[in-house]
Design an enzyme around this catalytic site. Structure first.
Site, PDB file in Angstrom:
ATOM      1  CE  LYS A 198      -2.967   3.124   0.713  1.00  0.00           C
ATOM      2  NZ  LYS A 198      -4.264   3.481   0.283  1.00  0.00           N
ATOM      3  CB  CYS A 252      -3.319   9.090   0.312  1.00  0.00           C
ATOM      4  SG  CYS A 252      -5.042   8.947   0.746  1.00  0.00           S
ATOM      5  NE  ARG A 315      -9.199  13.801   4.251  1.00  0.00           N
ATOM      6  CZ  ARG A 315      -9.483  12.522   4.142  1.00  0.00           C
ATOM      7  NH1 ARG A 315      -9.281  11.710   5.149  1.00  0.00           N
ATOM      8  NH2 ARG A 315      -9.968  12.032   3.018  1.00  0.00           N
TER       9      ARG A 315
END
Ligand code: SAJ
Length: 411
Positions: A198, A252, A315
């Site tokens: 990931k 992310c 964000r």
């Protein structure tokens, strides 16, 4: 199955609703009572394409609550931001979710961690917490989410998934559960590899955006249009350069590469890419200063607060960094983003936002910004900086604007 999904944010809520739409009874849990109340009133706490339809279809199978209940399956989908002021993962939400599951878990139940975490987190942190009160067997897997905001539901259903099982039985049980809505392939590995995979995915993208950003700076210096150059380079069958921009936002890409750097002494290109992408908001302010060098204490208007186009998610948005740096340079900064509902200082109309401005800076690539008619705007000085190269610059120049595009050097 009774499934308890802990964390009802951008990933947890769609996941919970997909499970509820696949004949499971789902309890969605969040510590934020506003989210719980909103959902139980029949409203969504945020927008995402097709989410409302899924929510309405799931009604009888989905309830929101503030506390975890004993269930066949627990899915942890809580945020893993950076610790304040440090480039380290803040795992408090994961730890708290694990603690609350540990209080109710029974033998033979399954726990799935979806949150993105540094390699080794399942083994060293989550599983020991779950084992604290119970020495009996439970199933465990890390199944990192891979969906992109703006297309979350489509990607949750269609993308391939990775399952890192504590053991083969855990992985198989998790695969069976996700097969109820995932149409992509499901690949099985161990927990630490799944955690690493990931992080590799998001780091790969962050590094490639950093490369595009570096190319844009080089192109400006060399008198080249980077956008045209990238278009031509991408005609090569094995080249796919991404887009330069005002910096990388979201929870992310701007965060996950640092989870690798935190755990390995071998990080070089990963850390450098973060630095390059983090330097872009400062570079945008430099472009503004160059353009407005004759104006004392100028006012500028940022178009876009969301971290990327067509979403309402702010964000880690580059807009906030641009605002802060510009204000520290003595500028007044006005904001306009039609996707963001109640953000302090966000103007309701573009006309209010550009009134008395000396420079419009397009930060977010929202499609709707392409429809702005420059001739209809009442500004003090006609300057435009397009950091995404999405506007029709001829129209803006025809309306009298001095236009600067990020990555386009003076030829
Ligand atoms: N950006 C650029 N240039 C580009 C592409 C993106 O400057 O060419 C910027 C965007 O404007 C934004 C940031 O990068 O500020 C990140 O946007 P994104 O659309 O690339 O990715 P995210 O953060 O919304 O979602 C990513 C996805 N990861 C990958 O594509 C490898 C998604 O699949 C993950 O599920 C998600 O991170 C996550 O939750 O980890």
């Amino acid at each position: 199955m009774k499934i308890c999904v802990v964390g009802l944010g951008y990933i947890g809520l769609p996941t919970a609703l997909l499970f509820a739409n696949s004949q499971n009874i789902v309890l969605g849990v969040d510590t934020n009572t506003r989210i719980v109340d909103t959902l139980n009133k029949g409203e969504l706490p945020f927008d995402e394409p097709s989410l409302l339809e899924l929510f309405q279809n799931a009604k009888n199978n989905f309830t929101a609550s503030s506390s975890v209940e004993s269930s066949d399956v627990y899915v942890i989908a809580v945020p893993t931001p950076l610790e304040n002021g440090m480039k380290l993962a803040d795992l408090n939400a994961v730890k708290n979710a694990s603690e609350s599951i540990a209080k109710v878990i029974k033998e033979g139940q399954l726990v799935i961690l979806e949150s993105t975490v540094p390699p080794g987190t399942s083994e060293n942190i989550v599983i020991p917490i779950l084992r604290k009160n119970m020495n009996k067997y439970f199933y465990y897997a890390h199944c990192p989410e891979r969906a992109i905001p703006g297309k979350t539901l489509h990607e949750m259903v269609c993308n391939d998934r990775i399952i890192g099982g504590l053991d083969v039985k855990s992985a198989k049980k998790t695969k069976q559960l996700y097969s109820s809505f995932v149409k992509g392939n499901i690949y099985i590995t161990n927990t630490k590899t799944a955690e690493f995979v990931k992080l590799m995915e998001n780091t790969f993208r962050d590094i490639n955006i950093a490369l595009a950003n570096e190319f844009s700076l080089m192109a400006e210096e060399l008198g080249i249009d980077v956008w045209k150059a990238i278009e031509i380079a991408n005609k090569h069958p094995r080249v796919d350069i991404l887009k330069p921009g005002p910096g990388v936002g979201g929870h992310c890409l701007a965060v996950d590469p640092l989870f690798l750097a935190e755990k390995s002494s071998r990080s070089r290109i990963v850390t450098l890419a973060r630095e390059i992408n983090d330097s872009m908001p400062g570079y945008v302010v430099k472009l503004v200063k160059d353009m407005l060098k004759d104006i004392e204490h100028p006012t500028i208007t940022l178009l876009g607060l969301a971290y990327k186009g067509n979403v309402d998610d702010t964000r880690e948005s580059p807009s906030f960094k641009i605002k802060k740096i510009a204000e520290s340079e003595g500028m007044t900064v006005k904001l306009y983003d039609p996707f963001i509902r109640d953000f302090p200082g966000n103007h309701q109309t573009i006309h209010d936002a550009v009134k008395d401005t000396d420079c419009i800076v397009l930060v977010t690539d929202h499609e709707v910004f392409k429809d702005i008619e420059p001739k209809s705007l009442q500004v003090r000085n006609k300057n435009l900086i397009d950091t995404r190269n999405i506007l029709n610059h001829h129209v803006w120049r025809d309306a009298g604007y001095h236009v600067k595009i990020l990555g386009v050097g003076l030829i």
